[in-house]
Write a protein that holds these residues in place. Sequence first.
Motif, short mmCIF file in Angstrom:
data_model
loop_
_atom_site.label_atom_id
_atom_site.label_comp_id
_atom_site.label_asym_id
_atom_site.label_seq_id
_atom_site.Cartn_x
_atom_site.Cartn_y
_atom_site.Cartn_z
N SER A 114 0.95 -1.50 -0.24
CA SER A 114 -0.16 -0.25 0.25
C SER A 114 1.05 1.33 0.40
N ASN A 115 0.23 2.45 0.05
CA ASN A 115 0.73 3.91 -0.23
C ASN A 115 1.68 3.31 1.01
N HIS A 116 1.60 3.36 2.48
CA HIS A 116 2.22 3.31 3.61
C HIS A 116 2.91 2.50 3.62
N THR A 117 3.54 1.47 3.30
CA THR A 117 4.49 0.59 3.32
C THR A 117 5.07 0.72 2.13
N GLU A 118 7.21 -0.04 2.03
CA GLU A 118 7.66 0.35 1.71
C GLU A 118 7.95 -1.32 1.07
N THR A 119 8.68 -1.28 0.00
CA THR A 119 8.96 -2.59 -0.28
C THR A 119 9.88 -3.02 -0.23
N LYS A 120 9.29 -4.37 0.37
CA LYS A 120 10.31 -5.32 0.94
C LYS A 120 10.76 -6.84 0.25
N VAL A 121 11.98 -7.02 -0.25
CA VAL A 121 12.21 -8.63 -0.65
C VAL A 121 12.92 -9.14 1.26
N LEU A 122 12.77 -10.66 0.32
CA LEU A 122 12.80 -11.67 1.66
C LEU A 122 14.03 -12.27 0.89
N LEU A 123 14.78 -12.56 2.17
CA LEU A 123 17.07 -12.80 1.86
C LEU A 123 16.06 -14.50 2.78
N LEU A 124 16.40 -15.19 1.57
CA LEU A 124 16.95 -16.53 2.50
C LEU A 124 17.82 -17.49 2.36
N TYR A 125 18.59 -18.13 3.23
CA TYR A 125 19.39 -17.90 3.60
C TYR A 125 19.91 -19.33 4.35
N ALA A 126 20.62 -20.35 3.75
CA ALA A 126 20.95 -21.63 4.58
C ALA A 126 22.52 -22.17 4.59
N TYR A 127 22.71 -22.36 5.70
CA TYR A 127 24.53 -22.48 5.78
C TYR A 127 24.56 -23.66 6.82
N ASN A 128 25.90 -24.33 6.18
CA ASN A 128 26.39 -25.89 7.50
C ASN A 128 27.69 -25.32 7.86
N THR A 129 27.67 -25.39 9.12
CA THR A 129 29.32 -25.55 10.17
C THR A 129 30.14 -26.40 9.84
N LYS A 130 29.65 -27.95 8.85
CA LYS A 130 30.46 -28.63 8.61
C LYS A 130 29.90 -29.16 7.68
N PRO A 131 30.76 -29.90 6.57
CA PRO A 131 30.31 -30.34 5.38
C PRO A 131 29.50 -31.93 5.31
N ILE A 132 28.38 -31.61 4.78
CA ILE A 132 27.52 -32.06 4.74
C ILE A 132 27.27 -33.00 3.47
N LYS A 133 26.70 -34.15 3.67
CA LYS A 133 25.83 -34.74 2.15
C LYS A 133 24.78 -35.37 2.24
N ILE A 134 23.81 -34.18 1.59
CA ILE A 134 22.15 -35.17 1.90
C ILE A 134 21.96 -35.90 0.42
N SER A 135 21.71 -37.33 1.28
CA SER A 135 21.05 -38.43 -0.60
C SER A 135 19.49 -38.39 0.36
#
Length: 195
Positions: free
Chosen positions: A25-46
């Motif tokens: 609406s005129n009263h709100t600013e345009t926002k975008v969605l930041l999606l993040y994923a991270y791993n702290t150790k090596p991984i393999k997902i099968s």
Amino acid sequence: ESRAANAPNKEINIQWYIPSLAKPSNHTETKVLLLYAYNTKPIKISNIKIFSSMSVFSGHLWIPLARIVSLREKLSNLKQQVEMLMQSSKSLSSASEPTSFLEQSETLKIIPSKKPIMNVAKVHLDEKTEEMAKRCLSEVKALLSVVPALSLPLTEIPFDVTLQSIASLEEMFDPANGCIITEDSLFNWIVSLFH
């Protein structure tokens, strides 16, 4: 197997979602969605149905688009400044160590490259560039911090500044693309902001 994921090292994966149908609406600013994923150790997902791990994390943040565009422009300027510093330090070092044209061309032949390799050498910043970096990184911190009230401006740079790390941050705040960040000290700093 076709849906397997493999991360041999720790990394952050960033994606952006720009909702085209949800008009503000005129009263709100345009926002975008930041999606993040991270791993702290090596991984393999099968098999994603039975996967569970204590070293994989994900989340999202709604961020005002205008602030992202402004920050990306500042990061782009910072990257140019870092490149200029590197060029001037190269000029000084090459002046003290002359190399013949033949040696240079032989060196170039030895390194075939599909895409340009970013420089990962730590850059020594001058005072102006350091202040510029602190302002940019304080803004990154303010945008990514889960508790914005605790996001005070930075008094020192929290990771090793390399051309690669600044280029990665610039890519990270490009809503048209995603990016993967693997540099150790930059990875650790960004992960600390998501907590």
